[in-house]
Design a protein around this motif. Sequence first.
Motif, PDB file in Angstrom:
ATOM      1  N   LEU A 144       0.779  -1.017  -0.370  1.00 18.13           N
ATOM      2  CA  LEU A 144      -0.289  -0.286  -0.081  1.00 18.13           C
ATOM      3  C   LEU A 144       1.131   1.426   0.370  1.00 18.13           C
ATOM      4  O   LEU A 144       2.367   1.081   0.253  1.00 18.13           O
ATOM      5  CB  LEU A 144      -1.253  -0.015   0.614  1.00 18.13           C
ATOM      6  N   GLU A 145       0.352   2.135  -0.726  1.00 15.41           N
ATOM      7  CA  GLU A 145       0.965   3.199  -0.684  1.00 15.41           C
ATOM      8  C   GLU A 145       0.162   4.375  -0.343  1.00 15.41           C
ATOM      9  O   GLU A 145      -0.853   4.797  -0.440  1.00 15.41           O
ATOM     10  CB  GLU A 145       1.794   3.920  -2.017  1.00 15.41           C
ATOM     11  N   LEU A 146       0.456   5.027   0.732  1.00 15.09           N
ATOM     12  CA  LEU A 146       0.236   6.755   1.301  1.00 15.09           C
ATOM     13  C   LEU A 146       0.403   7.735   0.509  1.00 15.09           C
ATOM     14  O   LEU A 146       2.485   8.022   0.725  1.00 15.09           O
ATOM     15  CB  LEU A 146       0.164   6.804   2.440  1.00 15.09           C
ATOM     16  N   LYS A 147       0.242   8.684  -0.118  1.00 11.52           N
ATOM     17  CA  LYS A 147       0.524   9.773  -0.847  1.00 11.52           C
ATOM     18  C   LYS A 147       0.470  11.220  -0.150  1.00 11.52           C
ATOM     19  O   LYS A 147      -0.711  11.019  -0.353  1.00 11.52           O
ATOM     20  CB  LYS A 147       0.941   9.718  -2.463  1.00 11.52           C
ATOM     21  N   PHE A 148       1.098  11.985  -0.473  1.00 10.41           N
ATOM     22  CA  PHE A 148       0.644  12.375   0.401  1.00 10.41           C
ATOM     23  C   PHE A 148       1.000  14.887  -0.688  1.00 10.41           C
ATOM     24  O   PHE A 148       1.188  14.206  -1.174  1.00 10.41           O
ATOM     25  CB  PHE A 148       1.580  13.457   1.723  1.00 10.41           C
ATOM     26  N   SER A 149       0.270  14.803  -0.391  1.00 15.69           N
ATOM     27  CA  SER A 149      -0.420  16.113  -1.229  1.00 15.69           C
ATOM     28  C   SER A 149       0.216  17.397  -0.102  1.00 15.69           C
ATOM     29  O   SER A 149       0.880  17.658   0.923  1.00 15.69           O
ATOM     30  CB  SER A 149      -1.914  16.879  -0.764  1.00 15.69           C
ATOM     31  N   THR A 150       1.141  18.371  -1.056  1.00 17.23           N
ATOM     32  CA  THR A 150       1.765  19.175  -0.698  1.00 17.23           C
ATOM     33  C   THR A 150       1.430  19.993   0.255  1.00 17.23           C
ATOM     34  O   THR A 150       0.108  20.235   0.077  1.00 17.23           O
ATOM     35  CB  THR A 150       1.950  20.122  -1.292  1.00 17.23           C
ATOM     36  N   PRO A 151       1.837  20.936   1.347  1.00 13.27           N
ATOM     37  CA  PRO A 151       3.200  20.359   2.190  1.00 13.27           C
ATOM     38  C   PRO A 151       3.482  19.784   2.552  1.00 13.27           C
ATOM     39  O   PRO A 151       5.195  19.269   3.165  1.00 13.27           O
ATOM     40  CB  PRO A 151       3.578  21.777   3.169  1.00 13.27           C
ATOM     41  N   TRP A 152       3.461  18.281   2.070  1.00  9.61           N
ATOM     42  CA  TRP A 152       3.949  17.245   2.672  1.00  9.61           C
ATOM     43  C   TRP A 152       3.789  16.584   4.330  1.00  9.61           C
ATOM     44  O   TRP A 152       3.326  17.804   4.649  1.00  9.61           O
ATOM     45  CB  TRP A 152       5.713  16.758   1.954  1.00  9.61           C
ATOM     46  N   LEU A 153       5.075  16.038   4.472  1.00 10.93           N
ATOM     47  CA  LEU A 153       4.891  15.743   6.099  1.00 10.93           C
ATOM     48  C   LEU A 153       6.407  16.043   6.520  1.00 10.93           C
ATOM     49  O   LEU A 153       7.451  16.034   6.107  1.00 10.93           O
ATOM     50  CB  LEU A 153       4.834  14.178   6.380  1.00 10.93           C
ATOM     51  N   ARG A 154       6.237  15.895   7.676  1.00 11.78           N
ATOM     52  CA  ARG A 154       7.490  15.831   8.707  1.00 11.78           C
ATOM     53  C   ARG A 154       7.573  15.107   9.741  1.00 11.78           C
ATOM     54  O   ARG A 154       7.035  15.009  10.313  1.00 11.78           O
ATOM     55  CB  ARG A 154       8.187  17.584   8.729  1.00 11.78           C
ATOM     56  N   GLN A 155       8.819  14.599  10.186  1.00 13.26           N
ATOM     57  CA  GLN A 155       8.205  13.422  11.445  1.00 13.26           C
ATOM     58  C   GLN A 155       8.849  14.095  12.015  1.00 13.26           C
ATOM     59  O   GLN A 155       9.773  14.666  12.128  1.00 13.26           O
ATOM     60  CB  GLN A 155       9.702  12.034  11.110  1.00 13.26           C
ATOM     61  N   ILE A 156       8.733  13.658  13.319  1.00  8.03           N
ATOM     62  CA  ILE A 156       8.904  13.858  15.119  1.00  8.03           C
ATOM     63  C   ILE A 156       8.634  12.885  15.831  1.00  8.03           C
ATOM     64  O   ILE A 156       8.071  12.098  15.672  1.00  8.03           O
ATOM     65  CB  ILE A 156       7.819  15.401  15.459  1.00  8.03           C
ATOM     66  N   GLU A 157       9.358  13.923  17.042  1.00  3.24           N
ATOM     67  CA  GLU A 157      10.469  12.814  18.014  1.00  3.24           C
ATOM     68  C   GLU A 157       9.069  11.933  19.207  1.00  3.24           C
ATOM     69  O   GLU A 157       8.042  13.190  19.040  1.00  3.24           O
ATOM     70  CB  GLU A 157      11.090  13.017  18.716  1.00  3.24           C
ATOM     71  N   PRO A 158       8.717  10.995  19.537  1.00  2.00           N
ATOM     72  CA  PRO A 158       7.388  10.282  20.156  1.00  2.00           C
ATOM     73  C   PRO A 158       7.374  11.963  21.286  1.00  2.00           C
ATOM     74  O   PRO A 158       8.609  12.309  21.812  1.00  2.00           O
ATOM     75  CB  PRO A 158       7.730   9.305  21.040  1.00  2.00           C
ATOM     76  N   GLY A 159       6.115  12.507  21.569  1.00  2.00           N
ATOM     77  CA  GLY A 159       6.237  13.576  22.194  1.00  2.00           C
ATOM     78  C   GLY A 159       5.549  15.009  22.283  1.00  2.00           C
ATOM     79  O   GLY A 159       5.948  15.491  22.791  1.00  2.00           O
ATOM     80  N   PHE A 161       4.268  12.455  11.864  1.00  2.00           N
ATOM     81  CA  PHE A 161       4.485  14.005  11.090  1.00  2.00           C
ATOM     82  C   PHE A 161       3.703  14.900  11.690  1.00  2.00           C
ATOM     83  O   PHE A 161       2.340  14.893  11.684  1.00  2.00           O
ATOM     84  CB  PHE A 161       4.574  12.390   9.501  1.00  2.00           C
ATOM     85  N   CYS A 162       3.713  15.799  10.608  1.00  4.30           N
ATOM     86  CA  CYS A 162       3.567  17.262  11.360  1.00  4.30           C
ATOM     87  C   CYS A 162       3.085  17.563   9.629  1.00  4.30           C
ATOM     88  O   CYS A 162       3.840  16.899   9.145  1.00  4.30           O
ATOM     89  CB  CYS A 162       4.149  18.404  11.752  1.00  4.30           C
ATOM     90  N   ARG A 163       2.895  18.784   9.321  1.00  5.29           N
ATOM     91  CA  ARG A 163       2.639  19.484   7.826  1.00  5.29           C
ATOM     92  C   ARG A 163       3.594  20.064   7.748  1.00  5.29           C
ATOM     93  O   ARG A 163       4.460  20.574   9.090  1.00  5.29           O
ATOM     94  CB  ARG A 163       1.164  20.422   7.622  1.00  5.29           C
ATOM     95  N   ASN A 164       3.499  19.916   6.633  1.00  3.23           N
ATOM     96  CA  ASN A 164       5.018  21.080   6.432  1.00  3.23           C
ATOM     97  C   ASN A 164       6.391  20.427   6.338  1.00  3.23           C
ATOM     98  O   ASN A 164       7.423  20.609   6.926  1.00  3.23           O
ATOM     99  CB  ASN A 164       5.389  22.646   7.232  1.00  3.23           C
ATOM    100  N   GLY A 165       6.595  19.328   5.453  1.00  5.04           N
ATOM    101  CA  GLY A 165       8.404  18.254   5.602  1.00  5.04           C
ATOM    102  C   GLY A 165       8.313  18.190   4.124  1.00  5.04           C
ATOM    103  O   GLY A 165       7.838  18.925   3.401  1.00  5.04           O
ATOM    104  N   THR A 187       4.807  17.810  20.506  1.00  3.68           N
ATOM    105  CA  THR A 187       3.727  18.202  18.935  1.00  3.68           C
ATOM    106  C   THR A 187       3.869  19.263  18.341  1.00  3.68           C
ATOM    107  O   THR A 187       5.297  19.523  17.800  1.00  3.68           O
ATOM    108  CB  THR A 187       2.954  19.382  20.323  1.00  3.68           C
ATOM    109  N   CYS A 188       3.232  19.500  17.253  1.00  3.21           N
ATOM    110  CA  CYS A 188       3.279  19.781  16.271  1.00  3.21           C
ATOM    111  C   CYS A 188       2.923  21.459  16.365  1.00  3.21           C
ATOM    112  O   CYS A 188       1.730  21.530  17.053  1.00  3.21           O
ATOM    113  CB  CYS A 188       2.672  19.359  15.215  1.00  3.21           C
ATOM    114  N   PRO A 189       3.272  22.264  15.581  1.00  3.60           N
ATOM    115  CA  PRO A 189       3.190  23.744  15.875  1.00  3.60           C
ATOM    116  C   PRO A 189       1.579  24.309  16.211  1.00  3.60           C
ATOM    117  O   PRO A 189       0.828  24.931  16.328  1.00  3.60           O
ATOM    118  CB  PRO A 189       3.555  24.767  14.540  1.00  3.60           C
TER     119      PRO A 189
END
Length: 811
Positions: A106-121, A146-150, A123-125
């Motif tokens: 399976l493929e998850l394809k994200f629309s722009t502005p794509w994603l940014r991986q964050i560490e556990p704990g 993941f957060c947006r903008n990556g 939070t996204c802006p």
Amino acid sequence: ASFTISLRTVDNITVMIKLRPGVLPRCQIRVKNFIRSELKIKSGETVTFTFTCSTPENYFVMEIQKNIDCVSGPCPFGDVHLYPPGLPRLNRTFIWDVKASTKAGLELKFSTPWLRQIEPGETCPDFVSYNIDSCIDTATVNIGTFCRNGSVSRVKLLGGVIMSLHLPWNSPLTTSGFNIANRSSIKRLCIIESILKGESSVTLMSPNYPLGFPEDELMTWQFVIPSNMRASVFFHNYSLSNCERKEERVEYYLPGSPSNPEVFKLSDSQPANIAGSFNLSLQGCDQDAQNPGILHLLFQVVVQHPQVDENVTHLVDLSKEWNMTVTIHFEGWPNGILLMSEPICLICKDRRTCDRVLTLVSGAVYKISFLCKDLSRLRITAEKSISCVNLRWCQRKIYSLSVPNTITQLPIQLHKFIWKLSAPDLINIEITSPSLKLQQHVPEQRCNTSYSYSIVSATPETDLNVGIFCPGGSIEKIQLRNNITISLKTFGKGFLNESNHQDLKMSFVPHIKDECTFTVSPHPKAKVYLQTPNWLYGLPPYVSISWYVFVPRKQVARLGFSKDRMGIACETGRAYVNIKEETQGAEETVRREDELLPEPRNMYHNFWVNISNCKPVDKTQLTLQFQVTFADRQIDLGVILAVVAGAGVLVAIGLAVCCVKKKKKKSQNPMVGVYNANVNTQVPGKHGLFTKGRKTNESHVYAVIDDAMVYGHLLKESNGSVAPEVDVYRPFDGPIGSLPPSPPPISFRKDIKCSSNTEEPPPLTDTDHDTYTFAHQKSGQLEDNGDINEKNNGDTSTSLLENKEQDSLVE
């Protein structure tokens, strides 16, 4: 407000409204006439409800879960929508649980502005986050949050997936931002694609981070990078599991590499300066069942423009160095944290081996280059160890504590150079600065040079911070009893100009008594401030420190302490201050901790200052500072007046004597002084002939003599053919010994007869002869003295003094 949620059966959706964890149930859900704290709506149901409060978002959360079965039927590929509409404004989580075969991907394809991986704990802006879990059979692996903008554009997974989207109650987001596509089997846990455009960076983590990567699994990161850019990989945090079979590793497919895949250990320096797109894969191993350990990885990929000087190499020759390391690093290392967003500076040992921190070891030659726009952000820290085991071998050797030229010639600022000096218990260390000398950094006399030395002595109890010193002072030598660490720290770019003048040296010396001894050799008219080591925490218990101060000639040193008392109370023992001048008969000044310190005093000779500590009671510290000021010696006015008065008295006496002699000379006829060889002069070695010493008797004094009294013609031979030499007396102004003067030379005593009972003295050395000055007398003078000559001719046994006495008796 009233809400109605209607779910179709074919949608396979369940809605759950429940209280937020940890919140008191002050708000309820009303369905018809029933009050409840949670509400569950299943597929095919329509429910109308209200809240008993006006701010339900503070008390409730909502989950919307959609189950998608791609194993027994076709998958609804394409864009994923947020369904159902008309939901209340609560914090909500959309969950898509997709079941799929492990033979398909399976493929998850994200629309722009794509994603940014964050560490556990973390939070996204905007508090909007995605969480991806992979489901293989019954096992669930967390791919990441993941957060947006990556830069993460796609995630390919093997088997099923649970995709979650977390939205805050006030989020305006109306679309999921991704779609699902079907792919063939990827034969690994997952593939994460990251697209990097321009200068940028991305931080990624292995699945389940910080927990363990699944056993014997494989995953891949694909990086899409423009060919005109350069990428570098850095592993910031990793751990290894306990492998029974295989080996944990990373594999790279690099553009233009003839040996793809290139295999690296996680502990290796990872590839850098990669031109274009590349793949990175993480491979696990078969773990020990009893103690599996944890494999995890956090790394960063940095993309930069090619550097202008990336092909410029710098030679670092450490082939002749011993026990030395040179580390080139970013500013703030090792304690400082370099932000991922900051522009990166790389140090490269070769074209592909680059890192933010590069350590070079002695015994080799390196050619390094820099991938960095601003080299001023880099620093150098070096460390060198010097040790002595046998004093016979290293006692005569002097070691130079200077920074090698191979370091100073680099275009990087030296941050610190550390010398670690060690020796056995009975061997101590001596630090000298013969020409520049050292100045102790104190508040009254701060260092303002481009570099300084921090000296720390490792005592058995604790480290003794001897102090901070800089060149251009009065301390010529420091002796320390324990292993020490000297740290040269630079300030600004001025060190490059002053590095050629370093003169700090060290040697190993026999055991010394005190913990530390300073030798102070000041310049004339200097003012020196000195203070006890360990200033911030006080002198350690039972530690003794000494200063030996040289006082220049014709100078006086004024010694004074900065306070009246030591300021401590002793629990055990006594604390002392000892001062002693190095001169014969000098008294030692001693003060205890309960006594006043000595008043300022003048020191005219070299002197010692010793401060020894007791075991102070709690919250008291022994810290003492003193200053020594040098000035020219001043002659006392009373002494000058006494000398002038004495000189005046002597002049008066001299004038009086001259007047008396002149008057006496007019009243008496001139008298001739004849040297008599029968006078019993003292023979060297026979001290019994003179009861008085040479200085106390008058055997060397003529009774009456002046220039007119000559006696040379008395020695004239009978035929008168030889003109006699006349001896003129000159006052003696040389040193007076303990022996009388020697007789004149033998050649001037031809007519002198020695009595039969007189022993011939042995020859005398040159040092026994007094100085005589002879002058030739004119013939007229001989005739005038004829009567005297005839009278005394043939009778040389009577001295002039005896004749004078006889004449006086006759008169």
